[in-house]
Design an enzyme around this catalytic site. Structure first.
Site, PDB file in Angstrom:
ATOM      1  N   ARG A 154      -3.269   3.664   9.323  1.00 39.09           N
ATOM      2  CA  ARG A 154      -2.277   3.534   8.247  1.00 39.09           C
ATOM      3  C   ARG A 154      -0.942   2.979   8.749  1.00 39.09           C
ATOM      4  O   ARG A 154       0.107   3.262   8.185  1.00 39.09           O
ATOM      5  CB  ARG A 154      -2.042   4.900   7.559  1.00 39.09           C
ATOM      6  N   SER A 222      -4.808   8.569  -2.657  1.00 35.40           N
ATOM      7  CA  SER A 222      -4.686   9.574  -1.595  1.00 35.40           C
ATOM      8  C   SER A 222      -3.215   9.723  -1.218  1.00 35.40           C
ATOM      9  O   SER A 222      -2.577   8.757  -0.803  1.00 35.40           O
ATOM     10  CB  SER A 222      -5.489   9.142  -0.363  1.00 35.40           C
ATOM     11  N   GLU A 318       1.261   9.612   2.696  1.00 35.10           N
ATOM     12  CA  GLU A 318       0.825   8.234   2.910  1.00 35.10           C
ATOM     13  C   GLU A 318       1.523   7.299   1.924  1.00 35.10           C
ATOM     14  O   GLU A 318       1.770   6.132   2.209  1.00 35.10           O
ATOM     15  CB  GLU A 318      -0.695   8.193   2.706  1.00 35.10           C
TER      16      GLU A 318
END
Length: 336
Positions: A154, A222, A318
């Site tokens: 990420r 998410s 995130e």
């Protein structure tokens, strides 16, 4: 002139920006002022505006896909504004496989390298040959090789050294002609000698069963990263929580499932104002409406505190959070 941001990000908090510009041709970037605060946006599926934004929101809406067949692979060049899932399905229609595990990830092609999107054992970094971008400081177009992008879980250079200095305009992918399915995760393990299309269909079915459609129930996918912990830290956790899903991550580390941590801490269905930990997938926060950025911050900190107290693991969000002037991070200091 104030412009509503609610329809421009899928979490749909009520907010406005001072100016809004849509880029349909990369050449427009050379005449765009970047002096005042600005925020780059694709489809707004991984960005939440916590309150009114005192700057310019620049939406990348460029289009175009070019495919070049080479000896061992296909070079696919796609404009930043292309929808990611539509690219996945378009390539499968052309019998070009590789992206099927990444089906139904919301957002644009230009956002994919920033976040190094990944799902079901595949990360986009493994397919990227180069990323073209507009360099804000020099007012010219440049390109980075895969290595220069500094991809990690990420992560990429676009989140760090090039943050607010680069606008991704095009991404060049190489997809090998010899296809190897990646079936290591969850429901994909049950597939026997599948076609790329069958893998894609299974991923879509799984995502649809777990993740709410952001265009029907506001969410940003998410919400938290899967934490990466040392093998030494994993041992006592597994002794206490033997069911904890964990996956090797490089030498000496494991990735553990954030959704499992949140669910097992009893937070599924937990609600602050109209913001709720999703009933089907604890990794997703949903917005039923009548909620503010402060409500969301309260929810994030409550989840982080609960998970830290139970597992001594710090959760990082995130999703990109934008306050009045900048991107902001909500984190807790991990206890010793």
């Amino acid at each position: 002139m104030a412009h509503s941001l609610q329809p421009l990000h899928t979490f749909a908090l009520s907010s406005q920006c001072q100016n809004f510009i849509e880029i349909t041709d990369s050449a427009q970037l050379q005449t765009q002022s970047f002096n005042a605060p600005f925020c780059l946006l694709g489809e707004g599926s991984n960005t939440i505006f916590l309150n009114d934004y005192a700057g310019t929101v620049i939406k990348m809406a460029t289009q175009g896909i070019n495919i070049t067949e080479r000896e061992n692979d296909f070079l696919v060049s796609a404009a930043a504004g292309e929808n990611w899932h539509q690219l996945v399905t378009y390539l499968l229609e052309q019998s070009i496989a590789g992206f099927e595990n990444l089906a139904l990830i919301p957002g644009t092609v230009g956002a994919a390298p920033v976040q190094n999107i990944g799902a079901y054992g595949v990360e986009i970094a493994q397919f990227i040959e180069a990323v073209d971008y507009f360099d804000i400081n020099s007012n010219c177009f440049k390109s980075l090789t895969n290595q220069q992008c500094h991809f990690a879980y990420r992560e990429s250079v676009f989140k760090h050294a090039l943050k607010n200095k680069a606008v991704i305009t095009q991404v060049h992918f190489k997809l090998p002609k010899i296809w190897q399915p990646v079936l290591s995760y969850g429901p994909l393990q049950q597939l026997k000698n599948p076609t790329p299309q069958q893998v894609c269909e299974q991923v879509i079915q799984t995502r649809n069963s777990k993740l709410p459609d952001p265009y029907k129930l506001a969410n940003a996918g998410s919400f938290f990263k899967n934490p990466i912990i040392t093998n030494a830290a994993l041992v006592p956790l597994l002794a206490q929580f033997p069911e904890l899903p964990h996956y090797p991550h490089g030498a000496g580390h494991h990735k553990v499932a954030a959704g499992w941590l949140i669910e097992q801490a009893g937070l599924k269905g937990y609600k602050i104002a109209g913001i709720e930990v999703h009933q089907q997938q604890a990794l997703v926060l949903v917005n039923h409406g009548h909620s503010t950025g402060d409500d969301l911050i309260s929810m994030i900190t409550h989840i982080q505190n609960t998970v830290l107290a139970r597992y001594n693991i710090s959760l990082e969000h995130e999703v990109r959070l934008i306050d009045q002037h900048n991107e902001c991070h909500i984190s807790l200091e991990q206890s010793a």
